[in-house]
Design an enzyme around this catalytic site. Structure first.
Site, mmCIF file in Angstrom:
data_model
loop_
_atom_site.group_PDB
_atom_site.id
_atom_site.type_symbol
_atom_site.label_atom_id
_atom_site.label_comp_id
_atom_site.label_asym_id
_atom_site.label_seq_id
_atom_site.Cartn_x
_atom_site.Cartn_y
_atom_site.Cartn_z
ATOM 1 N N CYS A 119 38.249 49.472 32.529
ATOM 2 C CA CYS A 119 37.092 47.877 33.462
ATOM 3 C C CYS A 119 36.648 48.740 34.207
ATOM 4 C CB CYS A 119 38.056 46.825 33.714
ATOM 5 S SG CYS A 119 36.640 45.225 34.225
ATOM 6 N N ARG A 169 27.527 46.581 33.918
ATOM 7 C CA ARG A 169 28.177 45.956 34.538
ATOM 8 C C ARG A 169 28.383 44.546 34.562
ATOM 9 N NH1 ARG A 169 27.986 46.510 40.232
ATOM 10 N NH2 ARG A 169 29.643 45.617 40.246
ATOM 11 N N GLU A 186 46.969 46.011 30.248
ATOM 12 C CA GLU A 186 48.073 45.914 31.615
ATOM 13 C C GLU A 186 48.509 43.914 32.010
ATOM 14 O OE1 GLU A 186 45.144 46.850 32.219
ATOM 15 O OE2 GLU A 186 44.455 45.252 34.328
ATOM 16 N N HIS A 222 41.315 44.809 29.803
ATOM 17 C CA HIS A 222 42.797 44.922 30.457
ATOM 18 C C HIS A 222 44.086 44.738 29.621
ATOM 19 C CE1 HIS A 222 41.135 44.874 34.356
ATOM 20 N NE2 HIS A 222 40.370 43.671 33.906
ATOM 21 N N SER A 240 34.693 48.239 40.760
ATOM 22 C CA SER A 240 33.857 49.902 41.255
ATOM 23 C C SER A 240 33.392 49.580 42.592
ATOM 24 C CB SER A 240 32.967 49.584 39.827
ATOM 25 O OG SER A 240 32.140 49.106 39.714
HETATM 26 N N1 GLN Z 1 32.770 43.575 37.396
HETATM 27 C C1 GLN Z 1 33.410 44.649 37.708
HETATM 28 C C2 GLN Z 1 32.598 45.984 38.647
HETATM 29 O O1 GLN Z 1 32.142 46.185 38.117
HETATM 30 C C3 GLN Z 1 34.195 45.181 37.107
HETATM 31 C C4 GLN Z 1 35.724 43.421 36.775
HETATM 32 C C5 GLN Z 1 36.877 44.565 36.935
HETATM 33 O O2 GLN Z 1 36.905 45.505 36.453
HETATM 34 N N2 GLN Z 1 37.984 43.595 35.974
HETATM 35 O O3 GLN Z 1 32.943 46.574 39.311
#
Ligand code: GLN
Length: 231
Positions: free
Chosen positions: A103, A133, A210, A208, A74
């Protein structure tokens, strides 16, 4: 001989396929091809078009009805969005149009994020949740767990939740519907944790879908899009 004029020459939503965009500039930014593939599979059974969205100009309700923001990192996604001049267009889009964040995408959609990198990170501030997160721990704490999700996966047909350095929803605002929780011991977390939420036109999942073969969450989102368009 008379020729009949076509009764409808416009591209109203009643006559054209739904157009769902998937945000994706670069592979590093997120698993967008998998989302596209899932939408293409759904498109075999209904009028639905999937497109990759890369620029601010493409984040236009005249071009796409809805958006999926994939997983990834992110912090990096927010930076790339900012540097490429997409951040404002993204903000504007997600406040009005159906959007699903998976996510890291859910983190981006949120109003508040904890355990962010020093200096914080840009958020779109649309989904009224506080996300933590990397809540389960490091990459090695990634796991798969069966999930019951309201309106998507009943207890006897659970959804395979794939969690990769996933966030959890620590606090859900008053207008946010908690639709899925994970239970059990997973890395740093023990017991029930919120991992799927809906707030009107917005959907957020920590996991996820997908990366599975199961189309149910994608189908649910497409149904949200249809409802938002009054179809
Ligand atoms: N750990 C990632 C984040 O904080 C997210 C991980 C993911 O999208 N699989 O942005």
């Amino acid at each position: 001989m008379t020729t009949l004029a076509p009764t409808n020459t416009t591209t109203s939503t009643a006559t054209r396929p739904l157009r769902v965009g998937v945000l994706g500039r670069h592979r590093l930014q997120g698993a967008y091809t998998e989302h596209l593939y899932m939408l293409q599979r759904l498109g075999q059974t209904m009028p639905l078009e999937a497109r990759i969205v890369k620029t601010a100009a493409e984040l236009d309700p005249a071009q796409i009805d809805a958006l999926i923001i994939p997983g990834g990192e992110s912090t990096a996604m927010a930076l790339v969005a900012e540097r490429s001049g997409c951040l404002d267009a993204l903000r504007e889009f997600v406040h009005k149009q159906p959007t699903w964040g998976t996510c890291a995408g859910m983190i981006l959609l949120s109003t508040t994020a904890t355990q962010t990198k020093q200096g914080g990170q840009n958020l779109l501030g649309a989904l009224d949740i506080t996300v933590q997160r990397n809540a389960f721990g490091k990459q090695t704490e990634s796991f798969i767990a069966p999930l019951t999700i309201d309106g998507i996966a009943p207890a006897d047909q659970p959804f395979e939740g794939i969690f990769i350095r996933a966030p959890i929803v620590e606090v859900a605002g008053p207008h946010v519907q908690v639709i899925g929780k994970v239970d059990g011991d997973h890395g740093l977390q023990h017991g029930e944790r919120i991992v799927a939420v809906r707030q009107g036109h917005l959907l957020g999942t920590s996991f996820h879908p997908e990366l599975t073969k199961d189309l149910r969450v994608h189908a649910y989102f497409v149904q949200m899009v249809r409802e938002a368009l009054g179809l």
